[in-house]
Design an enzyme around this catalytic site. Sequence first.
Site, PDB file in Angstrom:
ATOM      1  N   PRO A 331     -67.299  10.776 -73.710  1.00  0.00           N
ATOM      2  CA  PRO A 331     -67.548  10.588 -72.469  1.00  0.00           C
ATOM      3  C   PRO A 331     -67.121  10.439 -71.700  1.00  0.00           C
ATOM      4  O   PRO A 331     -67.691  10.577 -70.135  1.00  0.00           O
ATOM      5  CB  PRO A 331     -69.225  11.148 -72.547  1.00  0.00           C
ATOM      6  CG  PRO A 331     -69.569  10.181 -73.684  1.00  0.00           C
ATOM      7  CD  PRO A 331     -68.683  10.111 -74.643  1.00  0.00           C
ATOM      8  N   LEU A 332     -66.125   9.122 -72.060  1.00  0.00           N
ATOM      9  CA  LEU A 332     -66.653   8.126 -71.024  1.00  0.00           C
ATOM     10  C   LEU A 332     -64.780   8.556 -70.406  1.00  0.00           C
ATOM     11  O   LEU A 332     -64.014   9.268 -71.077  1.00  0.00           O
ATOM     12  CB  LEU A 332     -66.192   7.197 -72.069  1.00  0.00           C
ATOM     13  CG  LEU A 332     -67.189   6.338 -72.586  1.00  0.00           C
ATOM     14  CD1 LEU A 332     -66.672   4.718 -73.269  1.00  0.00           C
ATOM     15  CD2 LEU A 332     -68.462   6.535 -72.020  1.00  0.00           C
ATOM     16  N   CYS A 333     -64.532   7.999 -68.908  1.00  0.00           N
ATOM     17  CA  CYS A 333     -63.416   8.306 -68.522  1.00  0.00           C
ATOM     18  C   CYS A 333     -62.099   6.894 -68.695  1.00  0.00           C
ATOM     19  O   CYS A 333     -62.093   6.598 -67.767  1.00  0.00           O
ATOM     20  CB  CYS A 333     -64.133   8.228 -67.206  1.00  0.00           C
ATOM     21  SG  CYS A 333     -65.077   9.321 -66.404  1.00  0.00           S
ATOM     22  N   THR A 334     -61.626   7.396 -69.515  1.00  0.00           N
ATOM     23  CA  THR A 334     -60.961   6.432 -70.263  1.00  0.00           C
ATOM     24  C   THR A 334     -59.984   7.577 -71.323  1.00  0.00           C
ATOM     25  O   THR A 334     -61.412   7.715 -72.596  1.00  0.00           O
ATOM     26  CB  THR A 334     -61.085   5.315 -70.331  1.00  0.00           C
ATOM     27  OG1 THR A 334     -60.400   4.476 -71.793  1.00  0.00           O
ATOM     28  CG2 THR A 334     -62.606   5.090 -71.943  1.00  0.00           C
ATOM     29  N   LEU A 372     -70.565   4.080 -68.258  1.00  0.00           N
ATOM     30  CA  LEU A 372     -70.816   5.451 -68.025  1.00  0.00           C
ATOM     31  C   LEU A 372     -72.061   5.278 -68.261  1.00  0.00           C
ATOM     32  O   LEU A 372     -72.708   6.232 -67.820  1.00  0.00           O
ATOM     33  CB  LEU A 372     -69.888   6.317 -68.146  1.00  0.00           C
ATOM     34  CG  LEU A 372     -68.946   6.477 -67.698  1.00  0.00           C
ATOM     35  CD1 LEU A 372     -67.833   5.501 -67.969  1.00  0.00           C
ATOM     36  CD2 LEU A 372     -67.693   8.165 -68.273  1.00  0.00           C
TER      37      LEU A 372
END
Length: 401
Positions: A331-334, A372
């Site tokens: 779910p992380l933006c990376t 996050l």
Amino acid sequence: MSWLSTSQRAVAETLIQQHDTPFFCYDLDKLSAHVTPLIDQQVVKLWYAVKANPLSHIIKTLDHAGFNFDVASSGELDQVLSQGIAPERVLNTGPAKSLKQIRHFARQGVRIFVAESHNQVRWLNQVAAEFDLQFEVLLRVQLRFDKAEHNPLGGNTLTPFGLGAAQWQALTLNDYTQLDFIGLHIFQWGNMLSSDTLAELWQAMVAPLVQLSEALGITLKVLDLGGGLGIPYDTQSPSLHWQKLIDTLATIKAATQVEELWMELGRYAVGECGFYLNPVVEQKQNYDEQQLIVSGGVNHLLRPAVTGQAFPAELLRSSTAECIDFHIHGPLCTALDKLGTLPLPNDCAEGDWLVFSQCGAYGYTESMPFFLCHELPAEYVISDGDVICARPVESAMSYLR
Ligand SMILES: Cc1ncc(COP(=O)(O)O)c(C=O)c1O
């Protein structure tokens, strides 16, 4: 082939009814059955490398099996002592032992240290003098081997773990009256899966280590070979053969004439006892990739991003659909938040649960849980067939300030 036993699967199927976010489960019954026979030999003294999994239930299971404890921070020490383990059964390794940390260890009763630098030797001596103590010390050695020659030693990368033989030779033992130099420590290769390669590695270390101990004037009472015993993360990889390793270690013990061989096991001790349940958020096609977005990623299991090696995953429910390769993203933006590319039934979608196995070591506490602001995963243990919640799910508001 499933990585889960029938009883573990039944526990997982019950627990998912109570959850909509990821959680870990450690099978202490399996752990106990695995580690108890490891202790049952006279060749090597075993310490548990707490960094692999510091959960209290895990520590107690290893204590019960007869392991001693290798800790690398004040936090790990406090956790071990708070399980009722005597400080005489604790060894301190790690490259960042400050004076403050050494004083804490001394106050708590720890007397055995692996020194990784000249400063550490000096500080250990200083603290021992302050407390009027005598410490037992092993020097951690980093060996380098000529790459031009054929040899199996791949751990030539320079690290801060210990010092080269040339650097150690500048040490004058007599300057440190509070320290008993009982031996040497070496550990440069992780997750080894071949008993033969490990045997070659260890055997190749004997001559340079004996040479160094003679040059320094250390009687090698103890030789500590660290960790590095691997576990398979896919169905093709082999498993180590414990008895073969013990036979090799017995040969090394005889060749070096040491009184004691030590190892600190992390992954090999606890890695196979843990699994991680992770809800699927959605399946989507993106260009030519089939992607699965899952609720937990490197915030709970960082290791795939660091090593490029996935934990094995399977769909918890049974499916007869054809398996295709899914790119599994957290779910992380990376883009780093990828748990691997693994074959799973092509009907895998929202509402399903994936189960990742071999997650007992270097899982939760090696990860980056705060990024996050997702929930912290729950942790369960299976003990004598009962399921116990060791840590409930904790929302981001429990840790945000
Ligand atoms: C000094 C030391 N000993 C033992 C271990 C445990 O290694 P493994 O998990 O490969 O058994 C580690 C892991 O980093 C370590 O730093």
